[in-house]
Design a protein around this motif. Structure first.
Motif, PDB file in Angstrom:
ATOM      1  N   ALA A 100      74.397  -2.822  57.334  1.00 56.38           N
ATOM      2  CA  ALA A 100      75.733  -2.809  56.742  1.00 56.38           C
ATOM      3  C   ALA A 100      75.958  -4.056  55.895  1.00 56.38           C
ATOM      4  CB  ALA A 100      76.786  -2.712  57.838  1.00 56.38           C
ATOM      5  N   MET A 101      75.413  -5.186  56.325  1.00 53.18           N
ATOM      6  CA  MET A 101      75.575  -6.422  55.560  1.00 53.18           C
ATOM      7  C   MET A 101      74.882  -6.309  54.199  1.00 53.18           C
ATOM      8  SD  MET A 101      74.722 -10.417  56.487  1.00 53.18           S
ATOM      9  CE  MET A 101      74.734 -10.055  58.194  1.00 53.18           C
ATOM     10  N   ILE A 102      73.716  -5.698  54.191  1.00 49.15           N
ATOM     11  CA  ILE A 102      72.994  -5.504  52.926  1.00 49.15           C
ATOM     12  C   ILE A 102      73.779  -4.549  52.027  1.00 49.15           C
ATOM     13  CG2 ILE A 102      70.901  -4.513  51.916  1.00 49.15           C
ATOM     14  CD1 ILE A 102      69.402  -5.722  54.352  1.00 49.15           C
ATOM     15  N   ALA A 149      75.545  -5.413  48.313  1.00 49.75           N
ATOM     16  CA  ALA A 149      75.327  -4.622  47.104  1.00 49.75           C
ATOM     17  C   ALA A 149      76.648  -4.113  46.535  1.00 49.75           C
ATOM     18  CB  ALA A 149      74.393  -3.453  47.409  1.00 49.75           C
ATOM     19  N   PHE A 150      77.555  -3.701  47.386  1.00 51.28           N
ATOM     20  CA  PHE A 150      78.874  -3.235  46.938  1.00 51.28           C
ATOM     21  C   PHE A 150      79.647  -4.359  46.253  1.00 51.28           C
ATOM     22  CE2 PHE A 150      83.448  -2.815  47.848  1.00 51.28           C
ATOM     23  CZ  PHE A 150      83.714  -1.651  47.130  1.00 51.28           C
ATOM     24  N   ILE A 151      79.623  -5.543  46.831  1.00 50.33           N
ATOM     25  CA  ILE A 151      80.342  -6.686  46.256  1.00 50.33           C
ATOM     26  C   ILE A 151      79.745  -7.070  44.905  1.00 50.33           C
ATOM     27  CG2 ILE A 151      80.790  -9.162  46.575  1.00 50.33           C
ATOM     28  CD1 ILE A 151      81.219  -8.515  49.556  1.00 50.33           C
ATOM     29  N   ILE A 152      78.437  -6.991  44.768  1.00 54.06           N
ATOM     30  CA  ILE A 152      77.797  -7.275  43.481  1.00 54.06           C
ATOM     31  C   ILE A 152      78.293  -6.278  42.428  1.00 54.06           C
ATOM     32  CG2 ILE A 152      75.591  -7.203  42.245  1.00 54.06           C
ATOM     33  CD1 ILE A 152      74.320  -8.386  44.809  1.00 54.06           C
ATOM     34  N   GLY A 153      78.365  -5.011  42.784  1.00 53.48           N
ATOM     35  CA  GLY A 153      78.880  -3.998  41.857  1.00 53.48           C
ATOM     36  C   GLY A 153      80.331  -4.254  41.495  1.00 53.48           C
ATOM     37  N   ILE A 179      74.243 -12.570  39.415  1.00 50.19           N
ATOM     38  CA  ILE A 179      72.818 -12.917  39.395  1.00 50.19           C
ATOM     39  C   ILE A 179      72.411 -13.556  40.721  1.00 50.19           C
ATOM     40  CG2 ILE A 179      71.096 -14.422  38.321  1.00 50.19           C
ATOM     41  CD1 ILE A 179      72.699 -13.958  35.660  1.00 50.19           C
ATOM     42  N   TRP A 180      73.221 -14.510  41.194  1.00 49.54           N
ATOM     43  CA  TRP A 180      72.908 -15.150  42.473  1.00 49.54           C
ATOM     44  C   TRP A 180      72.974 -14.141  43.619  1.00 49.54           C
ATOM     45  CZ3 TRP A 180      70.097 -18.616  44.310  1.00 49.54           C
ATOM     46  CH2 TRP A 180      70.247 -19.072  45.613  1.00 49.54           C
ATOM     47  N   GLY A 181      73.946 -13.239  43.562  1.00 53.17           N
ATOM     48  CA  GLY A 181      74.034 -12.193  44.589  1.00 53.17           C
ATOM     49  C   GLY A 181      72.792 -11.315  44.600  1.00 53.17           C
ATOM     50  N   GLY A 182      72.271 -11.007  43.418  1.00 52.30           N
ATOM     51  CA  GLY A 182      71.034 -10.223  43.346  1.00 52.30           C
ATOM     52  C   GLY A 182      69.850 -10.960  43.934  1.00 52.30           C
ATOM     53  N   ILE A 183      69.775 -12.266  43.665  1.00 51.17           N
ATOM     54  CA  ILE A 183      68.696 -13.075  44.237  1.00 51.17           C
ATOM     55  C   ILE A 183      68.831 -13.121  45.760  1.00 51.17           C
ATOM     56  CG2 ILE A 183      67.799 -15.445  44.406  1.00 51.17           C
ATOM     57  CD1 ILE A 183      68.548 -15.723  41.388  1.00 51.17           C
TER      58      ILE A 183
END
Length: 175
Positions: free
Chosen positions: A76-78, A82-86, A36-40
């Motif tokens: 690439a950072m973005i 997103a990859f790490i959140i998945g 959730i925090w990663g999404g924010i």
């Protein structure tokens, strides 16, 4: 539900397999908080304010030779975020449905590292600015919310380790 809530406490007494499973799932809850925090954070990074801050930070650290690569690095950072959140979602699912001790230990180490580096970054910000010049900073609400969340996650992963260990013990005794 009350078993899960009681299992979130790292000091909760674990007396049976149900309590152990609830406690082991605390690690999955912790990972979901990180998702959730990663999404924010990802939403902020892609906002105009976040994109401007990231570009300032990249430009401040760029040399004339690397300036062209900085835009690609921001993208690439973005993508990496997103990859790490998945990936975190996958680990949360594993820990929820098949609790084990490896996932909480892994995430405890990652959270401890994040907490220590985050605290070091806050404490050493002035010294770093003296060495390298003023750097664009993340907004305070992101920095301090992140640190508070990391402390909560640390406690939940400790509970997850205790629960997974007890769950393993109960299952060995039952076999």
């Amino acid at each position: 539900m009350s078993g899960l809530i009681a299992g979130l406490s790292p000091a909760a007494k674990i007396t049976n397999e149900g309590e152990a499973k609830a406690s082991a799932r605390a690690s999955a809850v912790s990972i979901l908080l990180g998702v959730i925090w990663g999404g924010i954070t990802l939403a902020w990074m892609t906002s105009p304010e976040g994109a401007a801050t990231m570009q300032q930070a990249m430009a401040a650290s760029a040399t004339p030779e690397t300036a062209a690569m900085m835009d690609a690095a921001a993208g690439a950072m973005i993508g990496l975020t997103a990859f790490i959140i998945g990936l975190q979602l996958i680990f949360a699912g594993i820990q929820w449905f098949k609790p084990n001790i490896i996932v909480p230990i892994l995430f405890l180490l990652l959270v401890a590292y994040g907490l220590l580096t985050g605290l070091l970054g806050v404490v050493m910000a002035d010294q770093l600015a003296a060495l390298t010049g003023p750097q664009p900073q993340m907004p305070g609400w992101i920095t301090y919310t992140n640190l508070a969340l990391l402390v909560i996650q640390l406690l939940l992963h400790i509970s997850g380790i205790r629960g997974a260990s007890a769950l393993s013990k109960f299952r060995r005794e039952a076999a």
